[in-house]
Design a protein around this motif. Structure first.
Motif, short mmCIF file in Angstrom:
data_model
loop_
_atom_site.label_atom_id
_atom_site.label_comp_id
_atom_site.label_asym_id
_atom_site.label_seq_id
_atom_site.Cartn_x
_atom_site.Cartn_y
_atom_site.Cartn_z
N HIS A 68 -96.55 -48.84 -6.50
CA HIS A 68 -95.74 -50.10 -6.60
C HIS A 68 -95.23 -50.28 -5.14
O HIS A 68 -95.10 -51.56 -4.89
CB HIS A 68 -94.51 -49.86 -7.58
CG HIS A 68 -93.45 -50.74 -7.43
ND1 HIS A 68 -93.70 -51.90 -8.42
CD2 HIS A 68 -92.27 -50.70 -7.02
CE1 HIS A 68 -92.57 -52.73 -7.95
NE2 HIS A 68 -91.77 -52.10 -7.16
N LYS A 157 -87.08 -55.21 -10.87
CA LYS A 157 -88.10 -55.60 -11.80
C LYS A 157 -89.03 -56.46 -10.78
O LYS A 157 -88.58 -56.90 -9.69
CB LYS A 157 -87.67 -56.73 -12.58
CG LYS A 157 -86.80 -56.01 -13.81
CD LYS A 157 -86.25 -57.08 -14.64
CE LYS A 157 -85.55 -56.50 -16.11
NZ LYS A 157 -85.06 -57.55 -17.00
N LEU A 158 -90.17 -56.19 -10.98
CA LEU A 158 -91.33 -56.78 -10.39
C LEU A 158 -91.06 -58.40 -10.04
O LEU A 158 -91.16 -59.05 -9.07
CB LEU A 158 -92.65 -56.69 -10.93
CG LEU A 158 -93.82 -57.27 -10.10
CD1 LEU A 158 -93.90 -56.58 -8.61
CD2 LEU A 158 -95.20 -56.91 -10.75
N VAL A 429 -84.90 -52.48 -13.64
CA VAL A 429 -85.74 -52.04 -14.94
C VAL A 429 -84.81 -51.25 -15.64
O VAL A 429 -83.70 -50.71 -15.43
CB VAL A 429 -86.99 -51.11 -14.48
CG1 VAL A 429 -87.74 -52.11 -13.35
CG2 VAL A 429 -86.44 -50.07 -13.88
N GLU A 433 -87.96 -46.94 -17.98
CA GLU A 433 -88.90 -47.46 -16.99
C GLU A 433 -88.57 -46.81 -15.60
O GLU A 433 -89.47 -46.37 -14.92
CB GLU A 433 -88.89 -48.79 -16.85
CG GLU A 433 -89.54 -49.41 -18.11
CD GLU A 433 -89.40 -51.10 -18.22
OE1 GLU A 433 -90.15 -51.80 -18.61
OE2 GLU A 433 -88.27 -51.68 -17.33
N LEU A 438 -91.98 -46.77 -11.52
CA LEU A 438 -92.41 -48.13 -11.45
C LEU A 438 -93.87 -48.61 -11.44
O LEU A 438 -94.41 -49.52 -11.79
CB LEU A 438 -91.89 -49.02 -10.46
CG LEU A 438 -90.18 -48.84 -10.44
CD1 LEU A 438 -89.69 -50.01 -9.36
CD2 LEU A 438 -89.81 -49.37 -11.92
N GLU A 442 -94.62 -50.93 -14.06
CA GLU A 442 -94.84 -52.41 -13.87
C GLU A 442 -96.42 -52.68 -13.74
O GLU A 442 -96.81 -53.79 -13.82
CB GLU A 442 -94.37 -52.53 -12.56
CG GLU A 442 -92.67 -52.49 -12.83
CD GLU A 442 -91.98 -53.69 -13.17
OE1 GLU A 442 -92.94 -54.66 -13.85
OE2 GLU A 442 -90.90 -53.85 -13.09
N HIS A 443 -97.34 -51.67 -13.34
CA HIS A 443 -98.64 -51.94 -13.12
C HIS A 443 -99.50 -50.90 -14.00
O HIS A 443 -100.68 -51.48 -13.84
CB HIS A 443 -98.92 -51.56 -11.67
CG HIS A 443 -97.97 -52.10 -10.59
ND1 HIS A 443 -97.83 -53.34 -10.26
CD2 HIS A 443 -96.82 -51.43 -10.24
CE1 HIS A 443 -96.94 -53.75 -9.61
NE2 HIS A 443 -96.33 -52.48 -9.31
#
Length: 475
Positions: A68, A157-158, A429, A433, A438, A442-443
């Protein structure tokens, strides 16, 4: 054979008659070409610093966030490139005459087309094409944004990277850049910031500080009594490699800011002062950590190099080589202690962005008020001599005003932007999470899938063993 060669040359000259009758370039054209190539190479070096930041930040954080951290570097530079092309470049370097007498921001050159160079009066002294000037200044904006992300690490957060990246590039960075480099009010009073200790580094670091305060510490960073726990990065080798790349990139950052490779080779002098400061900062920080901890600390040494590079960025064109060593060494030592102080105050800055880029940026900007020589100030044609070279307190006062103005502006605007994001979409997040990491949250995949899968299997096995009343193995 000779006959065939002569016939071939004759046919070639007929097919390409311009080769046979091409005129030699004028001295002005040759100078413009050399300068253009030099600035483009310098821009490439500064962009390559993004690779260094990706490796440094990934190595300085935990394995579960490595993918990330590295990947978002590409994302955010892409956002920065588009936003700076559309609005940031015009706000920073465009002509704002008629509105506050051009003191605050530019109002021309938006959606830069590479043709209308007249829209950028503040850059007109250089014979480099406006497209290359844009790429060079974009690289600087990208570095400032990369610095800001240090305060977001491991818990943001992204979507925050999209929103804040866009707004930082449009409403924060270019305004201070205009004040100092675009003909704004700080340039008019003679502020000396040759390559951006304040414009680039202090801006990014201040945004990082606001972010890390609003996001609050990472889970497990502080105990109930407020004492900090060490959360080491997962790979010091990556961090070292990242710093080496950044160090190399800085030879585009500072010397490239001459926008010229001609004349008496002044860009080489700037490279000299830059390198001496970096070396002194790394050695000083290592020595201080050795005295303080009883062991030589590698992350402290790396931060010392970076802090010294940040500090010399403002003063590289104004000071002697000996002064550059002093500036770098002071930056390396001061950064070591400020990083410890901020942590004791409950501020969780994962990569020490404000200490390395903020405190060192302040010191570097103020340092010209002490060390600027009258000869070099005249060469650059900005400001005057520093306190130690017969200039009195005037330049030091100008430098202080510049630092204070930029710091307050970025602090206030960053807080407003990030607070609005926090109360609308949210900054951080969830706890689950963050614990998961992350990369996966996130991914959907880990940067180190094999290692993380082994860790998850070990954790699951340990949990099952504990449920059965057996001891949990320590990993």
């Amino acid at each position: 054979m000779i006959k065939k060669t002569l016939i071939g040359l004759a046919l070639l000259s007929m097919a390409l008659p311009t080769l046979a009758f091409a005129e030699a370039p004028t001295p002005e054209q040759l100078q413009a070409a050399i300068n253009s190539v030099w600035v483009l190479v310098a821009a490439m070096l500064v962009v390559f610093m993004q690779a260094g930041f990706a490796l440094l930040e990934a190595g300085s954080t935990r394995m579960k966030n490595a993918g990330h951290v590295a990947g978002k570097t590409i994302l955010t530079f892409g956002i920065c490139a588009i936003a700076f092309w559309a609005f940031g470049f015009g706000l920073a370097f465009g002509d704002g005459a008629g509105l506050f007498n051009n003191n605050l921001f530019g109002l021309s050159g938006f959606f830069m087309d590479g043709v209308n160079a007249d829209a950028f009066v503040s850059l007109s002294a250089s014979d480099v094409p406006i497209t290359i000037k844009f790429l060079f200044q974009l690289a600087f904006a990208g570095v400032s944004l990369a610095i800001a992300w240090g305060g977001f690490a491991e818990r943001a957060k992204l979507p925050v990277y999209f929103i804040f990246g866009l707004l930082f590039t449009v409403v924060i960075y270019p305004i201070v850049a205009h004040w100092v480099w675009g003909g704004g009010w700080l340039s008019k009073i003679g502020m000396q910031d040759f390559a951006g200790s304040t414009v680039v580094h202090l801006q990014g670091a201040t945004a990082a500080l606001v972010a890390t305060i609003l996001l609050k510490p990472r889970i497990g960073k502080f105990n109930k009594d407020g004492s900090p726990n060490k959360i080491p990065g997962h790979n010091q080798v990556l961090s070292v490699l990242g710093v080496i790349i950044i160090w190399i990139g800085w030879f585009g950052f500072n010397p490239g800011s001459t926008l010229s490779a001609m004349g008496d080779g002044f860009f080489g002098y700037i490279a000299l002062t830059t390198n001496l400061a970096a070396a002194a900062g790394g050695v000083a920080a290592m020595a201080v950590s050795w005295i303080y901890f009883g062991k030589s600390d590698i992350p402290s040494m790396l931060n010392g190099v970076l802090a010294a590079l940040v500090a010399i960025t403002a003063s590289c064109a104004f000071v002697t080589p000996l002064a550059s060593i002093a500036i770098g060494a002071i930056a390396g030592g001061v950064t070591f202690f400020t990083a410890i102080w901020f942590e004791k105050k409950g501020i969780d800055d994962p990569v020490y962005a404000f200490s390395v880029h903020g405190i060192a940026g302040i010191w570097g900007t103020l340092s010209t008020g002490f060390f600027a020589t009258p000869e070099l100030a005249k060469t650059v044609n900005v400001g005057g001599a520093g306190l130690f070279y017969g200039g009195g307190f005037r330049q030091l006062w100008v430098q202080f005003i510049g630092v204070a103005g930029a710091l307050v502006f970025v602090l206030v605007i960053s807080f407003i932007v990030l607070y609005l994001i926090k109360i609308t979409t949210g900054l951080r997040v969830t706890e689950e999470e963050e614990i998961m990491g992350l990369d996966l949250a996130e991914h959907g995949t880990y940067g180190y899938p094999e290692q993380m899968n082994h860790a998850i299997e070990a954790h699951t096995s340990a949990k099952q063993s504990n449920e059965g009343g057996r001891p949990v193995p320590v990993s």
